[in-house]
Design an enzyme around this catalytic site. Structure first.
Site, PDB file in Angstrom:
ATOM      1  N   ASP A   3      40.558  49.831  42.717  1.00  0.00           N
ATOM      2  CA  ASP A   3      39.444  48.929  42.444  1.00  0.00           C
ATOM      3  C   ASP A   3      38.270  49.723  41.871  1.00  0.00           C
ATOM      4  O   ASP A   3      38.476  50.777  41.276  1.00  0.00           O
ATOM      5  CB  ASP A   3      39.079  48.175  43.745  1.00  0.00           C
ATOM      6  CG  ASP A   3      38.607  46.758  43.470  1.00  0.00           C
ATOM      7  OD1 ASP A   3      37.618  46.607  42.736  1.00  0.00           O
ATOM      8  OD2 ASP A   3      39.208  45.805  43.997  1.00  0.00           O
TER       9      ASP A   3
ATOM     10  N   SER B 253      40.989  37.737  42.985  1.00  0.00           N
ATOM     11  CA  SER B 253      40.660  39.087  43.481  1.00  0.00           C
ATOM     12  C   SER B 253      40.371  39.074  44.968  1.00  0.00           C
ATOM     13  O   SER B 253      40.574  40.080  45.643  1.00  0.00           O
ATOM     14  CB  SER B 253      39.396  39.618  42.794  1.00  0.00           C
ATOM     15  OG  SER B 253      39.684  40.228  41.583  1.00  0.00           O
TER      16      SER B 253
ATOM     17  N   HIS C 274      32.777  44.978  43.570  1.00  0.00           N
ATOM     18  CA  HIS C 274      34.105  44.375  43.704  1.00  0.00           C
ATOM     19  C   HIS C 274      34.980  45.133  44.699  1.00  0.00           C
ATOM     20  O   HIS C 274      35.596  44.546  45.584  1.00  0.00           O
ATOM     21  CB  HIS C 274      34.744  44.345  42.308  1.00  0.00           C
ATOM     22  CG  HIS C 274      35.980  43.528  42.177  1.00  0.00           C
ATOM     23  ND1 HIS C 274      37.247  44.045  42.347  1.00  0.00           N
ATOM     24  CD2 HIS C 274      36.155  42.227  41.842  1.00  0.00           C
ATOM     25  CE1 HIS C 274      38.139  43.103  42.123  1.00  0.00           C
ATOM     26  NE2 HIS C 274      37.513  41.977  41.817  1.00  0.00           N
TER      27      HIS C 274
END
Ligand SMILES: *[C@@H]1O[C@H](CO)[C@@H](O)[C@H](O)[C@H]1NC(C)=O
Ligand SMILES: *[C@@H]1O[C@H](CO)[C@@H](O)[C@H](O)[C@H]1NC(C)=O
Ligand SMILES: *[C@@H]1O[C@H](CO)[C@@H](O)[C@H](O)[C@H]1NC(C)=O
Ligand SMILES: *[C@@H]1O[C@H](CO)[C@@H](O)[C@H](O)[C@H]1NC(C)=O
Ligand SMILES: *[C@@H]1O[C@H](CO)[C@@H](O)[C@H](O)[C@H]1NC(C)=O
Ligand SMILES: *[C@@H]1O[C@H](CO)[C@@H](O)[C@H](O)[C@H]1NC(C)=O
Ligand SMILES: *[C@@H]1O[C@H](CO)[C@@H](O)[C@H](O)[C@H]1NC(C)=O
Ligand SMILES: *[C@@H]1O[C@H](CO)[C@@H](O)[C@H](O)[C@H]1NC(C)=O
Ligand SMILES: *[C@@H]1O[C@H](CO)[C@@H](O)[C@H](O)[C@H]1NC(C)=O
Length: 776
Positions: free
Chosen positions: A169, A558, A231
């Site tokens: 990520d 996600s 994220h």
């Protein structure tokens, strides 16, 4: 279970988020830094024709490369690179970005197209192509999923203790309280990973942290893998964050935040910025992760459908499952359009996104009539917005010189002090629409869905008071506006409301099947929480939080993917000997197809969601831990399947890294793989039966009898033999045969597909496989 919404008023918060473009909360400085990073990588070699290629090669049978001898392999890889004069050895070395050892036979290098042409003539060369940049697919969830502190599945699996979850990520925020290691045991002895953070930032929770950004591209060391985006921090805490009390954003969704497997270890591999993730870096991180000793890999990123032998994620995943590593991926945010999935390979768990029963509620009230209001969602719930006063309401599509219903930048005029109705889409993010309304002096925004997105709305952090309403509500508001000379409206903010009886609902953005690359495998496999998910974030979004316990609410597949990764870790923790396929089977065959109201799960249009939207259904973690029967698959079982996809031996070898001869191993049709679901194609005028077999293993009580329950798809006939499965031992296997036959008129009545299920029912277990039939 009695206290579904949490003991002592404590609401456990769901962790999960939507593609990057939907997230706010990056400071401008963050973006600049990331932009600089990629510019530096591009400018580096001064040769404009040069690009990063991923090159696949095939080991000569004559030469043996021992696993230890990385030098051998690397110098052999070097031999494919262009020869330059004697002094340029240094330069040649710099061409090589990554030499892969584990998940691929090949390397990544800076090359020109001419050099690649020359390379094609070298013995052992298989293929090469320029790398692509894959996008990322961007918290009330443990409670909603039936996970509770102190009892049930968490207790039974010891919160995932001893399992290592690896995430690829944007990095991580290591000192966030979600990653504290209080009470955590040290990592298992098998762990070989590294921590590239200084000092004590890694601990018994965060046991590994590596940065693969721009390695080998001539840059100085990329530095530690801090998350400049958010994220990666969000997905990591969703999979395995610790309990953090009093987590909230803008005072909403207040409760105890926790990941799915709060006691699992985390290993983070930074391969992405907010702009995306380079394939060579992804491959490099997977190459290292499978060797480090992770048990689960979680990738909330992926590109459009592509042959598996060209798909770095599918290739890396194949090596991972060979080592017993569970591989979970986001299914993509390209819904609700058909055939829009990412990550379609059968050895991957492909995860779609659904809502939870927590709504950050607001309402659009039209005119002065308090009864004339429409449901909507809002992330921030401004205290200083006076809902009692109605304001003039305008439709963005009819104001200014160049009216733009999408509230494109620079289009709004004469909206000072007004509420502006904007439509989603048009290539403008919802956040940017709000910024435009604010710029033009608007007081608030009503954001209405475009038709395809139906009733599926999002709580995002807008620049001004906003409510996001359905397409149907938007149409009514539009018609109200045109019905009166001075339309007015206001927005009511209702705060966090738990208890949407129609939850879980499939999110509009969740990518849909059918599977493009392998139509005989039903995808997505499963859906899990991915809408308005609260999880850890590097910075305070509302500027209200003084502590390091900062959170954000975002949406996306996600966010659904790490939920499933964490749940897989729980199942793995209580069944360490189960293969990745066995864990996946357990998750799929026990999924829920009914919502909290006991009705079929709905999609964005409030119609029953089909199997191409939700696969087997919504994950039920407790049941997944006790599935009764397992449909297992070993890595070598995929070889005849890959032959059946008509890939060449060479193409298959890219995936398997071993010699394959399809005329020797045999060929099976895709739907013959021992998959826990069925995807059947019926050609026009097809009157032949199609036969498949499946083998199930008893992982429930030794002595168990399962009866058949079939829902036969539209215009189809089915028979299953035997119709009763009688087990007398644990781990006993039974093979059964399934026949599909099209009835007269199948596919000729305008119905393009049918669905049903094949269910084995004992007194303790329901083992359900969804069936999709596409009439071609
Ligand atoms: C890490 O430590 C080294 C040596 O102490 C130092 O030079 C470097 O600046 C540190 N990096 C960060 C990000 O703190
Ligand atoms: C969150 O809930 C806790 C306990 O219910 C309360 O003490 C705290 O003030 C709440 N925080 C916010 C921001 O509402
Ligand atoms: C997807 O395919 C189904 C079946 O052919 C069709 O009914 C539906 O309209 C399609 N959806 C979209 C968004 O194109
Ligand atoms: C939302 O809030 C308004 C006023 O604050 C109230 O009149 C309305 O009933 C609330 N709606 C719901 C569903 O709670
Ligand atoms: C938080 O602070 C930053 C920097 O001062 C500012 O740009 C941002 O608008 C603030 N956010 C909110 C929600 O107030
Ligand atoms: C593979 O080729 C065979 C023979 O041409 C064909 O029948 C089959 O449909 C093909 N399979 C796929 C997945 O394209
Ligand atoms: C694959 O196997 C077939 C049948 O055994 C054989 O004829 C063929 O030569 C083999 N191909 C390769 C490339 O070894
Ligand atoms: C299917 O049957 C119809 C009528 O029997 C015929 O017109 C058509 O050509 C057939 N299609 C195929 C692909 O065989
Ligand atoms: C199996 O499903 C039926 C409904 O289809 C349900 O009534 C029953 O409780 C389920 N059994 C188990 C063990 O979950």
């Amino acid at each position: 279970m009695e206290n579904k919404k949490g003991a002592a008023g404590m609401q456990v918060i769901y962790l999960v988020g939507l593609v990057f473009m939907f997230c706010l909360s990056l400071t401008v400085a963050d973006y600049d830094e990331m932009a600089l990073e990629s510019v530096a990588a591009e400018k580096n070699d001064g040769n404009n024709d040069m690009q990063t290629y991923i090159v696949w090669v095939q080991k000569p049978t004559s030469q043996k490369f021992s696993a230890e001898s990385h030098e051998d392999l690397e110098s052999w890889y070097q031999s494919f690179l262009p020869e330059t004069d004697a002094n340029s050895n240094q330069l040649t070395k710099q061409r090589m970005i990554y030499a892969y050892h584990n998940v691929a036979t090949g390397f990544a290098a800076r090359l020109t197209p001419e050099e690649v042409k020359t390379m094609e003539t070298i013995e052992g060369f298989v293929s090469a192509r320029p790398e692509k940049i894959l996008p990322l697919q961007t918290t009330h969830s443990p409670d909603f999923l039936g996970l509770h502190q102190g009892f049930g599945l968490w207790e039974a699996t010891n919160y995932g203790e001893g399992v290592i979850i690896g995430l690829l990520d944007t990095g991580i925020t290591p000192d966030h309280p979600s990653f504290s290691d209080e009470g955590m045991p040290p990592p298992p002895a098998k762990w070989k990973g590294k921590c590239e953070f200084n000092g004590t930032l890694c601990n018994n929770k965060l046991i590994g942290a590596r940065n693969f950004m721009g390695v080998g591209k001539g840059q100085p060391s990329p530095g530690p893998p801090f998350d400049l985006d958010g994220h990666g921090t969000h997905t990591s805490s969703t999979a395995a964050g610790r309990f953090v009390e009093g987590a909230s954003v803008f005072g909403q969704a207040n409760g105890t935040a926790a990941g799915m497997a709060p006691k699992a270890h985390l290993a983070v591999y930074k391969v992405c910025t907010g702009f995306g993730c380079a394939e060579a870096d992804i491959m490099a991180a997977l190459d290292v992760a499978v060797d480090d000793g992770v048990d689960v890999l979680s990738l909330s990123l992926g590109g459009p459908s592509i042959p598996f032998y060209k798909d770095v994620i599918a290739i890396g995943a194949f090596a991972a499952i060979q080592k017993g590593i569970f591989f979970s991926c986001a299914g993509g945010n390209s819904g609700p359009f058909n055939r829009s999935l990412s990550n379609e390979a059968p050895w991957i768990l492909t995860v779609g996104a659904s809502t939870t029963d927590r709504i950050l509620k607001s309402e659009a009230q039209i005119g002065d009539d308090k009864n004339n209001h429409f449901d909507g969602k809002s992330f921030s719930q401004p205290q200083d917005f006076d809902s009692k006063v109605t304001l003039p309401l305008v439709y963005a599509g009819s104001v200014g010189n160049q009216p733009s219903a999408f509230c494109k930048e620079g289009t709004l005029e004469n909206v000072e002090g007004k509420i502006v109705l904007c439509e989603t889409g048009g290539g403008v993010t919802n956040i940017a629409k709000g910024e435009e309304v604010k710029r033009a002096g608007g007081a608030a925004m009503i954001l209405m869905n475009q038709e395809t997105d139906g009733f599926s709305t999002l709580a995002e952090s807008h620049a001004l008071p906003t409510t996001h309403v359905s397409y149907a509500a938007g149409l009514q508001i539009k018609s109200y506006i045109s019905s009166t000379s001075s339309p007015t409206a206001t927005i009511l903010f209702n705060g966090t409301v738990i208890g949407d009886a129609l939850a879980p609902r499939v999110a509009f953005f969740s990518s849909r099947g059918p599977n493009k690359e392998s139509p005989g495998i039903l995808k997505p496999d499963i859906i899990g929480p991915g809408v308005d998910i609260l999880a850890a974030w590097p910075v305070s979004v509302d500027n209200a939080t003084q502590s390091k316990a900062t959170f954000n609410i975002i949406s996306g597949t996600s966010m659904a993917c790490p939920h499933l990764s964490g749940i897989a870790a729980l199942v793995k923790s209580s069944h360490p000997d189960w293969s990745p396929a066995a864990i996946k089977s357990a998750i799929m065959t026990t999924a829920d197809v009914l919502n909290l109201a006991g009705l079929p799960i709905v999609d964005q249009d409030q119609n029953p969601a089909n199997v191409f939207a939700m696969g087997a259904g919504h994950v039920n973690p407790s049941k997944a831990n006790d599935p009764g029967l397992i449909y297992d698959t070993q890595a070598e079982d995929y070889i005849p399947y890959l032959c059946g996809l008509n890939y060449t031996d060479k193409e298959i070898q890219i995936i398997t890294q071993q010699k394959v001869n399809c005329s020797q191993v045999g060929v099976i049709s895709e739907a013959q793989l021992n998959y826990p679901s069925f995807s059947i194609k019926i050609g026009s005028n097809e009157s032949q039966s199609q036969y498949y077999t499946r083998t199930v293993r008893n992982v429930g009580p030794a002595s168990s009898t399962y009866n058949l329950d079939l829902l036969v798809p539209h215009k189809m006939g089915m028979s299953v033999n035997p119709g009763v499965l009688t087990f007398t031992e644990v781990n006993q296997e039974i093979t059964f045969h399934v026949e599909f036959i099209a009835q007269d008129g199948a596919g000729k009545d305008g119905v393009a597909f049918g669905q049903g299920y094949l269910k084995w029912v004992s007194d303790k277990h329901n083992v359900t496989s969804p069936i999709a039939v596409v009439f071609d």
